[in-house]
Motif scaffolding. Structure first.
Motif, PDB file in Angstrom:
ATOM      1  N   THR A 109       0.837  -1.195   0.000  1.00 32.94           N
ATOM      2  CA  THR A 109       0.000   0.000   0.000  1.00 32.94           C
ATOM      3  C   THR A 109       0.870   1.242   0.000  1.00 32.94           C
ATOM      4  O   THR A 109       2.038   1.201   0.377  1.00 32.94           O
ATOM      5  CB  THR A 109      -0.915   0.056   1.243  1.00 32.94           C
ATOM      6  N   VAL A 110       0.246   2.346  -0.409  1.00 38.57           N
ATOM      7  CA  VAL A 110       0.904   3.645  -0.335  1.00 38.57           C
ATOM      8  C   VAL A 110       0.728   4.150   1.097  1.00 38.57           C
ATOM      9  O   VAL A 110      -0.377   4.178   1.621  1.00 38.57           O
ATOM     10  CB  VAL A 110       0.279   4.645  -1.330  1.00 38.57           C
ATOM     11  N   LYS A 111       1.823   4.530   1.733  1.00 32.82           N
ATOM     12  CA  LYS A 111       1.790   5.060   3.096  1.00 32.82           C
ATOM     13  C   LYS A 111       1.534   6.567   3.052  1.00 32.82           C
ATOM     14  O   LYS A 111       1.613   7.208   2.002  1.00 32.82           O
ATOM     15  CB  LYS A 111       3.113   4.764   3.815  1.00 32.82           C
ATOM     16  N   GLU A 112       1.211   7.145   4.208  1.00 35.24           N
ATOM     17  CA  GLU A 112       0.905   8.580   4.291  1.00 35.24           C
ATOM     18  C   GLU A 112       2.039   9.452   3.778  1.00 35.24           C
ATOM     19  O   GLU A 112       1.809  10.520   3.232  1.00 35.24           O
ATOM     20  CB  GLU A 112       0.562   8.962   5.731  1.00 35.24           C
ATOM     21  N   ASP A 113       3.294   8.993   3.936  1.00 38.70           N
ATOM     22  CA  ASP A 113       4.436   9.783   3.488  1.00 38.70           C
ATOM     23  C   ASP A 113       4.740   9.595   1.999  1.00 38.70           C
ATOM     24  O   ASP A 113       5.704  10.136   1.476  1.00 38.70           O
ATOM     25  CB  ASP A 113       5.673   9.468   4.338  1.00 38.70           C
TER      26      ASP A 113
END
Length: 135
Positions: A109-113
């Motif tokens: 998944t794409v993380k917040e950063d």
């Protein structure tokens, strides 16, 4: 200023604050829902079954949900195919080996950063991986 005028100002101020809150919340939700692009070169670190990190370079290209590209590491460069949608990535590679190809599936998944993180699965089990976009 009389009591009625003060009450009217208080009511109008409260109404303005309440009216702005949903707009702000909607703007934040829209910004959070903005689709992330994974196209480009990524520096990946795959943690080997023995716990040692291995540097890999991934190049991703998307067309709609379809994901294609390459994965380059110590064993050379291989093609990858998969899918990217809703900030989730999944792709597979087949790495040539003397005993026959090793098929590896990556999910993450794409993380917040803005980085990527997930697990790679193959006959060796599951191992973690992370990636940051190359500058």
């Amino acid at each position: 200023m009389d009591n009625l005028s003060r009450k009217m100002i208080l009511v109008l101020t409260a109404a303005a604050v309440l009216a702005a809150a949903p707009i702000s919340a909607m703007a934040q939700a829209a910004a959070a829902a903005k689709p992330i692009k994974v196209d480009g070169t990524w520096n990946m670190t795959v943690t080997g079954p023995d716990g040692s990190p291995m540097s890999v370079t991934a190049v991703f290209k998307t067309e709609g949900r379809k994901l294609t590209g390459t994965l380059a590491g110590p064993q050379g460069e291989v093609a990858l195919e998969g899918e990217f949608a809703d900030n989730k990535i999944a792709f597979a590679v087949s790495v040539p080996q003397d005993a026959g190809p090793m098929d590896i599936s990556f999910t993450g998944t794409v993380k917040e950063d803005g980085s990527l993180a997930g697990v790679a699965s193959a006959q060796f089990g599951e191992i973690p991986w992370t990636a940051v976009k190359s500058k």
